[in-house]
Design an enzyme around this catalytic site. Structure first.
Site, PDB file in Angstrom:
ATOM      1  CG  HIS A  54      88.439  79.608  58.829  1.00 47.90           C
ATOM      2  ND1 HIS A  54      87.810  80.303  59.844  1.00 47.90           N
ATOM      3  CD2 HIS A  54      89.778  79.788  59.007  1.00 47.90           C
ATOM      4  CE1 HIS A  54      88.727  80.895  60.599  1.00 47.90           C
ATOM      5  NE2 HIS A  54      89.924  80.598  60.116  1.00 47.90           N
ATOM      6  CE  LYS A  62      70.003  61.896  48.991  1.00 43.63           C
ATOM      7  NZ  LYS A  62      69.012  62.603  49.807  1.00 43.63           N
ATOM      8  CD  GLU A 101      72.260  63.027  57.824  1.00 43.89           C
ATOM      9  OE1 GLU A 101      71.112  62.705  58.211  1.00 43.89           O
ATOM     10  OE2 GLU A 101      72.522  63.307  56.647  1.00 43.89           O
ATOM     11  CB  SER A 107      65.310  59.140  49.673  1.00 45.99           C
ATOM     12  OG  SER A 107      64.203  59.969  49.390  1.00 45.99           O
TER      13      SER A 107
END
Length: 452
Positions: free
Chosen positions: A151, A278, A285, A272
């Site tokens: 979880h 970043k 992803e 970014s």
């Protein structure tokens, strides 16, 4: 002379023509046609000289396809008609004999089976390579503790090697699924004709041998209408993509400042457009995002085929774009996952600090009570009370006093404190397939044997 009195409407041509995507079957169509011409000559249906003319024209067409110089024409409906037209241009009237004793239906089914077989082999190689990379990572990080999760909450400690090997076994199963796809392409459709067989004494076994098929399709109706092997490939690819998406999702989480468990190499990250600090794990992803695309191709082809009457229907042209895109996507994702994992860096300190959370030993404390005669359900409740007491006092479990332990159970003594020292509970998971180091070493050895 044509059956039709008027030309096809431009919109219908755009809907019907498939050359824009089925050009990818060109190498398989040439190979199939070469074997077909050899069989026609062997059976006396065409002469040896005509076979040689056809082979020479097919060789030229193959070179042009490979070089990107093949002269496609406006009237080419698909790659099959384009190649036959070009062969006729090169060989003359004998080119018109190439289509003797075959139909577009069995021709296309054979090309698609050959494409699936080739890309299943590619997927076998790439899943095995990625599984090997995971096994190598596991061996390099054999005794690095980390929290395991259920979880997405810390549950029990494991070794990083054990966690990575979970993905290794997924990829081994993926490899086996793609191996089953190869078996599903074993029966040659060519020779079935349009649906009922052909009017010539052909030798399908000869063609099967030349093209690497283990057998010939037993039923001509089934041969031209069968796309099970495409469904099988898409199913294997969808499952594999789902595994890669789970892997990508964990890399995304672990790369965050909140976890800090790993960092992907710069080659597999991006920045970014507005925030200079970043470093985004975009490759991971995209592994996560590509899975539904591949799964959708499987669902779409099931939708095309699910109520289709036998035998061939033009609906079946819709198999190719789903197949081609799925093959491109899964092969790219496997390559990207392998490259990303081959250069990833893990933080031993951050992993160990997270694994040192004493709450992860709660089950081990319960098992201590069980070994002393307490039923597990009762022990579960006792330890839940200990955890609540520690949380209420903002203490670690090891900070609870002997008196507090005794209030919860007289069976708790100094062994409770020893159990919590230095993550000792990690090595207690000694069941087969567990996370103790001897078991992980055994598992790693079995994984390598499976990959070998």
């Amino acid at each position: 002379m044509s059956r039709f009195a008027e030309p096809q409407d431009a919109a219908f041509r755009a809907l019907n023509d498939s050359l824009s995507f089925d050009w990818r079957l060109g190498p398989y169509d040439v190979q199939q046609s070469r074997a077909h011409a050899s069989m026609l000559a062997a059976q006396g249906i065409i002469s040896d000289a005509e076979r040689d003319q056809l082979h020479a024209a097919l060789d030229q067409a193959e070179r042009e396809l490979g070089e990107g110089s093949f002269p496609f024409a406006d009237g080419d409906e698909d790659i099959h008609t384009a190649i036959e037209r070009r062969v006729t241009e090169l060989a003359g009237r004998v080119g018109g004999k190439l289509h003797t004793a075959r139909s577009r239906n069995d021709q296309v089914a054979t090309d698609v089976a050959m494409f699936v077989r080739a890309h299943a082999h590619t997927a076998i190689d790439r899943t095995a390579r990625l599984a090997t990379t995971l096994a190598n990572l596991a061996e390099t990080h054999l005794d690095w503790p980390m929290p395991g999760y259920t979880h997405l909450q810390r549950a029990q400690p494991v070794y990083l090697s054990h966690h990575l090997l979970a993905y290794c076994w997924m990829l081994i199963r993926d490899r086996n699924r793609f191996s089953a796809v190869v078996s599903a392409t074993a029966a040659l459709p060519l020779g079935a004709g349009a649906l009922a067989g052909v009017n010539f004494d052909t030798d399908r076994e000869l063609v099967a041998r030349e093209l690497g098929f283990a057998a010939v399709a037993e039923n001509s109706i089934d041969a031209v209408s069968n796309r099970d092997f495409v469904l099988d490939y898409l199913a294997a690819a969808a499952t594999c993509a789902t595994h890669l998406s789970r892997l990508g999702a964990e890399i995304v989480l672990w790369s965050s400042e909140e976890f800090g468990f790993c960092e992907v190499a710069d080659a597999w990250a991006s920045g970014s457009s507005i925030m200079p600090q970043k470093k985004n794990p975009d490759a991971a992803e995209l592994l996560r995002a590509k899975a539904p695309r591949v799964s959708a191709h499987l669902v779409a082809l099931h939708g095309v085929l699910h109520g289709l009457p036998l035998t061939y229907n033009k609906d079946m042209q819709e198999d190719k774009e789903h197949l081609f895109d799925a093959a491109d996507t899964i092969e790219l994702c496997l390559d990207a996952a392998d490259g990303m994992l081959g250069s990833i860096r893990f933080s031993r300190d951050n992993l160990a600090a997270a694994a040192a959370d004493e709450m992860l030993a709660a089950t081990d404390v319960a098992d201590l009570l069980v070994r002393r005669g307490m039923p597990f359900r009762e022990a579960h409740g006792v330890v839940a009370g200990l955890v609540r007491s520690a949380i209420d006092q903002d203490k670690a479990l090891s900070d609870l006093t002997r008196e507090e332990l005794t209030r919860h159970s007289p069976l708790l003594d100094d062994e409770f404190y020893a159990l919590l020292q230095d993550g000792a509970w990690l090595e207690t998971k000694r069941s087969q397939g567990g996370t103790s180091l001897p078991r992980v070493r055994e598992q790693l050895e079995r994984a390598r044997a499976s990959l070998a």
